[in-house]
Write an enzyme that holds these catalytic residues in place. Structure first.
Site: not given
Length: 505
Positions: A264-266
């Site tokens: 994910s982006k995180r």
């Protein structure tokens, strides 16, 4: 797998934000497959969900594909005779096909309000059950399977809100093939009657997707694993229309570097690596982080696919020749940020001196670094000396900065360790030797003369070489010290040694 009909594949993202590298990989595998079989690679923009539409997202997708060097053959601005290529511009097409399903007995009108469905859901939850709208309860709900034809017609004429639902069969085993996962069997009783069309004139993903793939003559649907749960419905829709389905292949997910779950982006924010091909708002992309598009394409190809050999570095042409769906893995591919850097390092090393010089100048220019870049020969030689340690063009600056700016401070730990009481006196004597030496053009001669002087004077190399490096570089890093002296030249070398003697005394 027969390749008798023309290979046509599509990449069909929704313009709801930047393209994740998982999406880029899906596009890449479609591109490789199309090119391998002399087929067409289509870009279709799935923008039926107007609520989630994001300004600039479509342009971003197109720019990302072009930057990667995997452009589409047909798409919004390249009509190949199968357009329009934006679903929002194909709206009138879908209603006709939704009605076809109703006439064929494969779909029905449902007038249930979202309030009544919520109520059913809550009642089911209270009894510890899950509410599914399908064969076991559809005759108890508010739809055209229960109402008379006249009643259904008058409610539609009245402007009542409705959806068109697929009538999934009872007590059937649905069997289909996936090129990567083999044969899959689904019990039809577990499927819900999915919504295909809404009274606002918008189709859902499922209907639009099937109709478009059929009308665009898509031969192979190569997409992410997250679409596997919809596959049973899609296969049944092809059957309901009496169309031959395409070949399906569902790619494995790209997983987090550590632990379970989808990248994910995180993860990128936590790990300090990009997850988008290009910058978007305040997130850096691979392009802005200094990756070469060839490196990005190469490492993405190896996520979930391998050639069956030890080879890791592939040009786009080699990837196209080697690629096959048969070698795509079923299980998720762990994303390894260090490996992406390894790929970029290798692509940087393959670049010519001239290309690296351009990369360096571009970096310096874009970061407002004020240095004299007129002497291209000097710049080229600096780059040659430091390139093998560089992973990114930005490293050429951080590894070579001291060639352009004399150190103004010295690494304190190194100074403590290397600068002894007699160091200043030894370096002053070294200066006398260097003053008598000719210019520093011949590195070997310079090295021989300094080394024989150290021996003759009875010094240890450790008394001379580390403080000499500290004086020239400011810290204990950099290539061969005599190459540094030769490139800096006699005057600058002596000036820096003098400055260090003054500062560190």
């Amino acid at each position: 797998m027969g390749m008798s009909k023309q290979v046509r594949v599509r990449f069909a993202p929704s313009p709801t934000g930047p393209l994740h590298i998982g999406g880029v990989r899906t596009a890449l595998f479609n591109y490789l497959f199309a090119k391998k079989h002399g087929g067409s690679f289509i870009l279709r923009i799935e923008d039926t969900d107007q609520a989630r539409f994001v300004e600039g997202a479509e342009e971003y997708i197109i720019e990302a594909l072009n930057w990667c060097g995997i452009p589409y053959d047909e798409g919004p601005d390249k009509d190949g005779g199968f357009g329009p290529y934006r679903q929002s511009e194909r709206q009138d097409i879908y209603r006709k096909y939704a009605e076809k399903l109703i006439t064929g007995g494969h779909a029905y009108y449902a007038f249930d309000t979202s309030e009544s469905l919520d109520l059913h859901r809550k009642n089911h939850e209270a009894e510890g059950k899950t509410f599914i709208y399908n064969w076991h309860n559809r005759l108890k709900l508010n739809n055209s399977l229960v109402l008379s034809e006249e009643e259904t017609a008058s409610r539609i004429a009245n402007g009542d809100a409705y959806v068109i639902r697929f009538k999934s069969p009872q007590n059937q085993t649905i069997v289909f093939q996936d090129e990567i996962r083999g044969q899959i069997e689904i019990d039809s009783n577990t499927l819900d009657d999915k919504v295909l069309f809404k009274s606002d004139g918008m189709p859902t993903y499922h209907l639009a997707n099937i109709v478009d793939d059929h009308l665009m003559e898509v031969s192979h649907v190569i997409r992410g694993e997250e679409w596997l749960p919809s596959l049973a419905l899609h296969v049944q829709l092809y059957g309901a229309f009496g169309w031959e389905p395409p070949v399906f292949a569902h790619l494995p997910l790209i997983m987090k570097p550590v632990g379970k779950g989808k990248l994910s982006k995180r993860d990128g924010e936590k790990g300090g690596f990009p997850v988008f091909p290009l910058a978007w708002e305040n997130t850096t992309g691979y392009r802005e982080a200094g990756y070469y598009p060839e490196a990005v394409v190469n490492f993405l190809a190896m996520l979930g696919w391998n050639p069956g050999t030890e080879q890791e570095l592939f040009s786009l042409r080699e990837l196209t020749e080697a690629f096959s769906l048969g070698r795509v893995h079923k299980s998720g591919a762990r994303f390894d940020p260090d490996k992406t850097i390894w790929y970029n390092h290798n692509y940087l090393q393959q670049r010519s001196r001239e290309e690296l010089l351009q990369d360096f100048l571009y970096y310096v220019d874009n970061h407002n670094i004020e240095i004299d870049t007129t002497d291209q020969r000097f710049l080229g030689e600096v780059i040659e000396l430091i390139r093998e340690r560089a992973n990114f063009p930005s490293d050429l600056w951080s590894l070579g900065q001291y060639f352009f700016e004399a150190p103004t401070a010295y690494d304190s730990k190194a100074a403590k360790k290397q600068w002894k009481d007699q160091t200043g006196a030894i370096l002053k004597r070294l200066l006398e030797l260097l003053g008598k030496t000719g210019d520093f053009n011949e590195v070997d001669k310079l090295e021989a003369s300094v080394k024989s002087w150290i021996k003759d004077e009875g010094y240890g190399f450790g008394q001379v070489m580390p403080p000499l490096r500290l004086s020239l570089v400011g810290e204990m890093k950099g290539p061969h010290i005599f190459n540094i002296m030769s490139l800096l030249g006699k005057d600058e070398t002596m000036r820096r040694i003098n400055a260090a003697i003054e500062k560190l005394a």
